[in-house]
Design a protein around this motif. Sequence first.
Motif: not given
Length: 933
Positions: A185-190, A210-220
């Motif tokens: 979330w804007p102020r919290e990491n999961f 009803f809360v915006n969620l930011e999602v992405w993928v990291e690869v290594s």
Amino acid sequence: MEKKSLSITGILCSMFSGWNWVARCLYLFWNICSLGVSGGLVQSCGHIIPESPVLALGSNFTALCILNESCLDFGNIYANQIIWKIKNKVVPREQYREINRTVSSVTFNDTSSLATPLTCNVLADGQIEQNIYGITVTLGLPPEKPTNLSCIVHQQSKLTYPMTCTWNPGRHTFLDTHFKLKSRWPRENFPDCISKDANNSCTISDVQFFVNLEVWVEVSNALGKNESDRLVFDPIEIVKPLSPHNLSVNSGILPTVLKLSWENRISTAVMKLKFNIRYRIVNETNWMQVPSEDTASPRTSFSVQGLRPHTEYVFSIRCMKEDGVGYWSDWSEEKTGVTTEDKPSKGPSVWRIINASSSPASRTVHLMWKALEPLEANGVILRYEVTVRAKSPPFHSPWKYNVNTTSLTLKLSNRTYEVTVIAYNRVGASPPSVLLIPTSNSKAPVKNIRTLPKDGKLWVGWTAPNSNVLKYVIEWCLLSNSSDCIMEWQNEPGNIQGTYLKGDIKPFKCYLITVYPLYADGQGSGQSVKAYLQQDRPSKGPTVQTKKVGKAEAVLTWNHLTVDEQNGFIRSYTIFYKTIDGNETAVSVDPSKTEYTLSSLTSDTLYTVRMMAYTDEGGRSGPDFTFTTQKFGRGEIEAIVVPVCLAFLLIVLLGVLFCFNKRDLIKKHIWPNVPDPSKSNIAQWSPQVPAKHNFNSKDQMYPEGSFTDVSVVEIEADDKKSFSEQDLKPFDLLKKEKSTSEGHSSGIGGSSCMSSPRQSVSDSDEGETTQNTSSTVQYSTVVLNGYRDQTPVQVFSRSESTQPLLDSEERSDDHGGGSDSTTQRQQYFKQNCGQDENNTDRPCFEIAKQIIPANEEDLAGFAQLQISGQSSEPLGLGLEKSTQEAALSDVLQTSTEGQTVRYETVEGNPPSVDEMPKSYLPQTVRQGGYMPQ
């Protein structure tokens, strides 16, 4: 791979040679022990840098091999002795570089050619190659940026909403690669969601709406890291709700309506839904859908309209967020429902077949109609009502028939009728179907009827007549040898000129199609054509046979293929024929023919013939058939046989004529006259009786047993030349008595039966010998029974018969004592030569000529001449005088008893003594008695 190293001991021991190698190895072993490292490991002579590297494909790479100083001191090993290898394959020296005496490097401009293991090796004394060290090289690619990241929230229950995100991981790196789904979330990491399966998806167990969620993928991986673009969204916008459940279908009041009801499994407080409803008829695959605007509001029921009466439907439903954001749920389970019945929507299709009747005033009409389709029947058809009314005078009340079948046969007069057919179900009646049955098909027919296969269907076209056509009836049936032509038809409006057949049209089958134009006041005659939806080669070829075979031609015959075997239109036949060692000849034949004559064939030759039938798709050959041409042509045998038969008949006819003209000559040489003993005059020989006697039937001319044997010897007349004049002198005496002896002689010398007497000895020298002398002269002997136990005497008797007497009479088994044979001869003469009183003139033998001396003195003189030996044995018999005297004595004695013996002169050579089984004494016989010679 594991590291490979070489100890000092191994290198140096391999370098020693000679007698002192044992001592030196012991020394080195002690020295190495002093150099040992902790843990008991043996110190390596060198190593490679970098250690087990991970390299990117296509990049540059340099490796260093570093030697230990200890190896330099004891083994004399330097960097210039190092050899690099890849999988035991030597790397070219151009890639080497000697940095100092202990370090050597190798460089690869493109790691794509690099393989594992990479080893460092040296050449020790004695050119022995030893491995110093080796490393494992790992090749791969750095990770790409993940793309197409998307997420969806799957509803599992009213309160549980897990979220699953998927992405495109990019190319394969050939290395261990790790993906992590990160969210915050804007102020919290999961916590990170680590992908474990295919490295392209990951699921977060629960999300909040009803809360915006930011999602992405990291690869290594070992070569680097990368990450996808970031998504920001409210999870309520990506929800896929559960589909409605407990769906039910109920019939409505109207026959075209069904009512649906169901339950939703998401709270309206969370989201409001809209719906999709689909349906289809049972056993069909095409789905129909209720317009989306009719179901765009929250609901739990809906009434579907515009359905078919008495039809079973299948329904299914789904839902999604009312504003269209998010995903549609899966389709619910399927439910079925049936609409109620309605009256039939149209009348049945009616047609007829009219059969001509023997009576001109009546005809038989077969009415036929098709059962209504379910969408037309709108229920279960219970019965049909058929109404027939006359359209021409005299008019009468309509006839009505109620039937539950789809056909009706009527006997109608030769007038125009109108037929009406109505179908009834539980609800009501269908619209009437009307058919006009005219007096005759007198209206204009269609023209130019044609067919065309198109899109898997059979299209039929025609040219419309000029008149106004009400409608067309297209009639067709399948032509088959195994079944009757079952009629099918369809009605088409009068404003078209072509249509597709609506039945089940099969490929490779022949159909007979007929088009009738129907008018308001009659109909036109039907025009027909045969058609195939699809053609193929024939199933078999024609079987050819010979009808007639000649010398240079053969008439072939065959039967047309059946319609089931043709598989298409037969366009032509081809006949192939050849001899055993000849080339095959082909002849094309019209498909309408069933007979063909092959000409210009070779006579007496075996031919093989076969036949092929062709359609538009190809041909197929029939079985081979062989025949042999005749050796002779028509009429040739008759031309040979008739002349031969005529020639044979002519030869036979000429032969018969020749035999008829030369019958006497043929009779003389083939079957000469045989004397008939029953007509012999021998019975008339008696000294006491004149030439003609009348004997008593009881008195026998000759006593029983008088004759024992009679034989005839033939001598050719030409043989007389062999006699000398001296031999013929005794016969000159006989000429003088010719005139007196001819009238009185009778005996066995005559010819048989009715043959006339002939002179046996010539009585003149004036050339009569040839005319009066027989070609042959026979001797006949008469053997008398002995008198008072005396030996029987054989005497000569002249006979001019051309054949001998019976064979049994010519030979005697025993002349001295043959009593049995003598008795048989006596019985024969009794039977055949007996005289009765009334037939004293029938002689046993007719004598051609007798030569008897005129008186007893002549006889006595002749006999004396013979006895005295003056005859010089003219007959060549060589008989002794004593025998002659005894014989003459017996003759004289028997002559007194009424027995007559005659002697005939002989021309030619008499048989010799050796040839005669008996003794012959020539005697002269006269009617008065017997005189010795």
